[in-house]
Design a protein around this motif. Structure first.
Motif, PDB file in Angstrom:
ATOM      1  N   ARG A   1     -22.572 -27.214 -44.832  1.00 39.85           N
ATOM      2  CA  ARG A   1     -22.614 -25.550 -44.859  1.00 39.85           C
ATOM      3  C   ARG A   1     -23.772 -25.145 -45.521  1.00 39.85           C
ATOM      4  NH1 ARG A   1     -19.570 -22.901 -46.789  1.00 39.85           N
ATOM      5  NH2 ARG A   1     -18.157 -24.073 -47.893  1.00 39.85           N
ATOM      6  N   LEU A   2     -24.093 -25.667 -46.557  1.00 33.19           N
ATOM      7  CA  LEU A   2     -25.201 -25.241 -47.393  1.00 33.19           C
ATOM      8  C   LEU A   2     -26.436 -25.400 -46.613  1.00 33.19           C
ATOM      9  CD1 LEU A   2     -24.998 -24.340 -50.431  1.00 33.19           C
ATOM     10  CD2 LEU A   2     -26.424 -26.445 -51.013  1.00 33.19           C
ATOM     11  N   GLU A   3     -26.632 -26.634 -46.253  1.00 32.58           N
ATOM     12  CA  GLU A   3     -28.130 -27.048 -45.239  1.00 32.58           C
ATOM     13  C   GLU A   3     -27.973 -25.873 -44.187  1.00 32.58           C
ATOM     14  OE1 GLU A   3     -28.458 -31.044 -44.722  1.00 32.58           O
ATOM     15  OE2 GLU A   3     -28.181 -31.671 -46.670  1.00 32.58           O
ATOM     16  N   LEU A   4     -26.886 -25.824 -43.441  1.00 25.82           N
ATOM     17  CA  LEU A   4     -26.710 -25.104 -42.173  1.00 25.82           C
ATOM     18  C   LEU A   4     -26.874 -23.621 -42.419  1.00 25.82           C
ATOM     19  CD1 LEU A   4     -24.603 -27.478 -40.271  1.00 25.82           C
ATOM     20  CD2 LEU A   4     -27.045 -27.405 -40.013  1.00 25.82           C
ATOM     21  N   ASN A   5     -26.657 -23.319 -43.670  1.00 25.31           N
ATOM     22  CA  ASN A   5     -26.478 -21.641 -43.862  1.00 25.31           C
ATOM     23  C   ASN A   5     -25.096 -21.020 -43.275  1.00 25.31           C
ATOM     24  OD1 ASN A   5     -28.457 -20.791 -45.438  1.00 25.31           O
ATOM     25  ND2 ASN A   5     -30.115 -21.070 -44.276  1.00 25.31           N
ATOM     26  N   ILE A   6     -24.078 -22.036 -43.185  1.00 22.04           N
ATOM     27  CA  ILE A   6     -22.657 -21.601 -42.629  1.00 22.04           C
ATOM     28  C   ILE A   6     -22.089 -20.992 -43.725  1.00 22.04           C
ATOM     29  CG2 ILE A   6     -20.734 -22.041 -41.571  1.00 22.04           C
ATOM     30  CD1 ILE A   6     -22.107 -24.467 -40.198  1.00 22.04           C
ATOM     31  N   PRO A   7     -21.630 -19.616 -43.803  1.00 21.12           N
ATOM     32  CA  PRO A   7     -21.039 -19.308 -44.999  1.00 21.12           C
ATOM     33  C   PRO A   7     -19.470 -19.631 -45.004  1.00 21.12           C
ATOM     34  CG  PRO A   7     -21.157 -17.582 -43.189  1.00 21.12           C
ATOM     35  CD  PRO A   7     -21.734 -18.601 -42.834  1.00 21.12           C
ATOM     36  N   GLU A   8     -18.865 -19.729 -46.240  1.00 19.89           N
ATOM     37  CA  GLU A   8     -17.471 -20.085 -46.419  1.00 19.89           C
ATOM     38  C   GLU A   8     -16.515 -19.242 -45.660  1.00 19.89           C
ATOM     39  OE1 GLU A   8     -15.281 -18.417 -49.643  1.00 19.89           O
ATOM     40  OE2 GLU A   8     -16.997 -18.044 -50.734  1.00 19.89           O
ATOM     41  N   LEU A   9     -15.491 -19.958 -45.430  1.00 12.89           N
ATOM     42  CA  LEU A   9     -14.298 -19.252 -44.625  1.00 12.89           C
ATOM     43  C   LEU A   9     -14.088 -17.830 -44.720  1.00 12.89           C
ATOM     44  CD1 LEU A   9     -11.526 -20.113 -43.056  1.00 12.89           C
ATOM     45  CD2 LEU A   9     -10.632 -19.874 -45.212  1.00 12.89           C
ATOM     46  N   ARG A  10     -13.938 -17.444 -45.882  1.00 17.32           N
ATOM     47  CA  ARG A  10     -13.644 -16.056 -46.038  1.00 17.32           C
ATOM     48  C   ARG A  10     -14.593 -15.199 -45.532  1.00 17.32           C
ATOM     49  NH1 ARG A  10     -11.903 -17.839 -52.137  1.00 17.32           N
ATOM     50  NH2 ARG A  10      -9.615 -18.305 -51.548  1.00 17.32           N
ATOM     51  N   GLU A  11     -15.710 -15.388 -46.003  1.00 15.82           N
ATOM     52  CA  GLU A  11     -17.040 -14.755 -45.515  1.00 15.82           C
ATOM     53  C   GLU A  11     -16.865 -14.692 -43.863  1.00 15.82           C
ATOM     54  OE1 GLU A  11     -18.753 -12.540 -47.385  1.00 15.82           O
ATOM     55  OE2 GLU A  11     -17.409 -13.397 -48.793  1.00 15.82           O
ATOM     56  N   ARG A  12     -16.687 -15.757 -43.331  1.00 14.27           N
ATOM     57  CA  ARG A  12     -16.651 -15.847 -41.826  1.00 14.27           C
ATOM     58  C   ARG A  12     -15.555 -14.858 -41.210  1.00 14.27           C
ATOM     59  NH1 ARG A  12     -16.893 -21.686 -42.691  1.00 14.27           N
ATOM     60  NH2 ARG A  12     -14.742 -21.817 -42.018  1.00 14.27           N
ATOM     61  N   ILE A  13     -14.534 -15.108 -41.869  1.00 12.73           N
ATOM     62  CA  ILE A  13     -13.446 -13.989 -41.155  1.00 12.73           C
ATOM     63  C   ILE A  13     -13.499 -12.738 -41.594  1.00 12.73           C
ATOM     64  CG2 ILE A  13     -10.935 -13.552 -41.736  1.00 12.73           C
ATOM     65  CD1 ILE A  13     -10.364 -16.291 -42.453  1.00 12.73           C
ATOM     66  N   LYS A  14     -14.289 -12.436 -42.756  1.00 11.55           N
ATOM     67  CA  LYS A  14     -14.736 -10.985 -42.868  1.00 11.55           C
ATOM     68  C   LYS A  14     -15.832 -10.417 -41.916  1.00 11.55           C
ATOM     69  CE  LYS A  14     -15.133 -10.377 -47.390  1.00 11.55           C
ATOM     70  NZ  LYS A  14     -15.925 -10.245 -48.796  1.00 11.55           N
ATOM     71  N   HIS A  15     -16.563 -11.366 -41.712  1.00  9.20           N
ATOM     72  CA  HIS A  15     -17.471 -11.041 -40.631  1.00  9.20           C
ATOM     73  C   HIS A  15     -17.042 -10.932 -39.184  1.00  9.20           C
ATOM     74  CE1 HIS A  15     -21.818 -11.182 -39.276  1.00  9.20           C
ATOM     75  NE2 HIS A  15     -21.394 -11.596 -38.302  1.00  9.20           N
ATOM     76  N   VAL A  16     -16.068 -11.662 -38.912  1.00  9.51           N
ATOM     77  CA  VAL A  16     -15.531 -11.324 -37.609  1.00  9.51           C
ATOM     78  C   VAL A  16     -14.848  -9.978 -37.540  1.00  9.51           C
ATOM     79  CG1 VAL A  16     -13.647 -12.303 -36.243  1.00  9.51           C
ATOM     80  CG2 VAL A  16     -15.154 -14.169 -37.137  1.00  9.51           C
ATOM     81  N   ALA A  17     -13.871  -9.870 -38.533  1.00 12.22           N
ATOM     82  CA  ALA A  17     -13.018  -8.882 -38.638  1.00 12.22           C
ATOM     83  C   ALA A  17     -14.043  -7.429 -38.661  1.00 12.22           C
ATOM     84  CB  ALA A  17     -12.324  -8.475 -40.039  1.00 12.22           C
ATOM     85  N   ARG A  18     -14.993  -7.507 -39.264  1.00  9.55           N
ATOM     86  CA  ARG A  18     -16.059  -6.418 -39.165  1.00  9.55           C
ATOM     87  C   ARG A  18     -16.786  -6.420 -37.890  1.00  9.55           C
ATOM     88  NH1 ARG A  18     -17.421  -6.343 -44.599  1.00  9.55           N
ATOM     89  NH2 ARG A  18     -16.215  -4.959 -45.847  1.00  9.55           N
TER      90      ARG A  18
END
Lengths: 190, 190
Positions: A43-60
């Motif tokens: 995830r670090l290499e691919l710049n994929i944020p952590e679960l919570r950030e992903r969910i937050k992003h989706v919600a926003r």
DNA sequence: ACTGATGTTAGTACCAACTACTAAATGAGG
DNA sequence: CCTCATTTAGTAGTTGGTACTAACATCAGT
């Protein structure tokens, strides 16, 4: 080598996470049969944020989409208009508009573009479609930019006659003749 | 007593959290000038889940909406169908479908219901609308249940002729005649 | 003024799902 | 065999909480 190579795994990871943003590192590590740390490095290499950030992003994101979808009242974006005379709109064919099988836009979206345009071009408080004759000449496909032009032919006795032509790169794909019923200030006189 | 009474605070809390689900207990405790524990007691009493659960819920809800909206491929719910013969569908007029001013459904939704039904009734891999003559007889309003019936009149030489009638409580509101272009297995023979 | 109920605050231990970091083990290629 | 990349292990610290216990604070009624 039951598992994947790094490269392979990372590609799959992107896919998995983007189709289901609700996956924890733990679940992912089980899926790929690697340790949690490996997933985290990935995830670090691919710049994929952590679960919570992903969910937050989706919600926003989605709370935004609700707005843009209730604005879908008008199909297509009006790019030029002279009330009671003519109007132009642009409609870009997106994923939601096409048959999955063949990427062809469903007819009712082309109709909706034309119909919205007819409603918009009439400068009266109330304008409803009364009837229409339409023809689908060529299919519109995913990604196509459809330019629709409406021309008011006549406005008499609460009925407006409008012709619409829709083109993709100068090629006619749709045409129609609409009768619109309208009422407004002029109603008192009639 | 610069602050609110319990009762008051809890009502406001519900409002705040429902308009902005992204508020942490800490932010809320600042807003109401009480301790974090008080906020937590309040949430407990009011059955308001924690921030993360709220966000997750929003995200889930919205991803569902996307699905049901791309499933909006078919407008209306098909309630009876005999392929290549006839089909019935129900479409309930909701907020997103009407003009705000007068609560009347935009014409293209009635068209879309009819058009979807025509596509569905044709039992071939490909079915596209070729042309249509339509009439809007009475407006459909918010909350109306529109029942649409499509009848296949003929299917010859890759063109199907279909008539559609849409009614609200037995009253005709829309009718149309559709020509659908189709291809399929029979294509090899033609 | 004392008692009790209600409401508020403080504090602790614990949790999930991480980040950030160090260090060791494993592998595959030259 | 050595080496570099990859993988795994482990520790400390973070956020935003739950669950629980215990200590106030406030006011109402007698």
């Amino acid at each position: 080598m039951a598992k994947y190579k790094k490269r392979e795994r990372q590609e799959l990871l992107i896919e998995r996470v983007s189709t289901d943003p609700f996956l924890t590192d733990e679940r992912l590590s089980e899926m790929f049969e690697v340790s949690i740390q490996t997933i985290r490095l990935d995830r670090l290499e691919l710049n994929i944020p952590e679960l919570r950030e992903r969910i937050k992003h989706v919600a926003r994101e989605e709370t935004d989409k609700i707005r843009s979808l209730s604005l879908q009242e008008v199909v297509g974006e009006i790019i030029d208009i002279e009330l009671n005379h003519h109007a132009l709109s642009l409609f870009i064919v997106e994923e939601g508009h096409v048959f999955r099988k063949n990427q062809i836009a469903r007819g009712h979206y082309l109709f909706a573009q034309a119909n919205s345009l007819c409603v918009a071009v009439i400068d009266e408080p109330l304008a409803l479609t009364k009837s229409a004759q339409i023809e689908f000449i060529k299919p519109a496909k995913l990604g196509d930019k459809v330019i629709s032009k409406a021309v008011v032919v006549s406005m008499e006795g609460r009925i407006a006659a409008i012709t619409v032509e829709s083109k993709i790169e100068q090629r006619l794909v749709f045409k129609g003749r609409f009768e619109m019923y309208y009422t407004g200030e002029g109603e008192k006189n009639g």
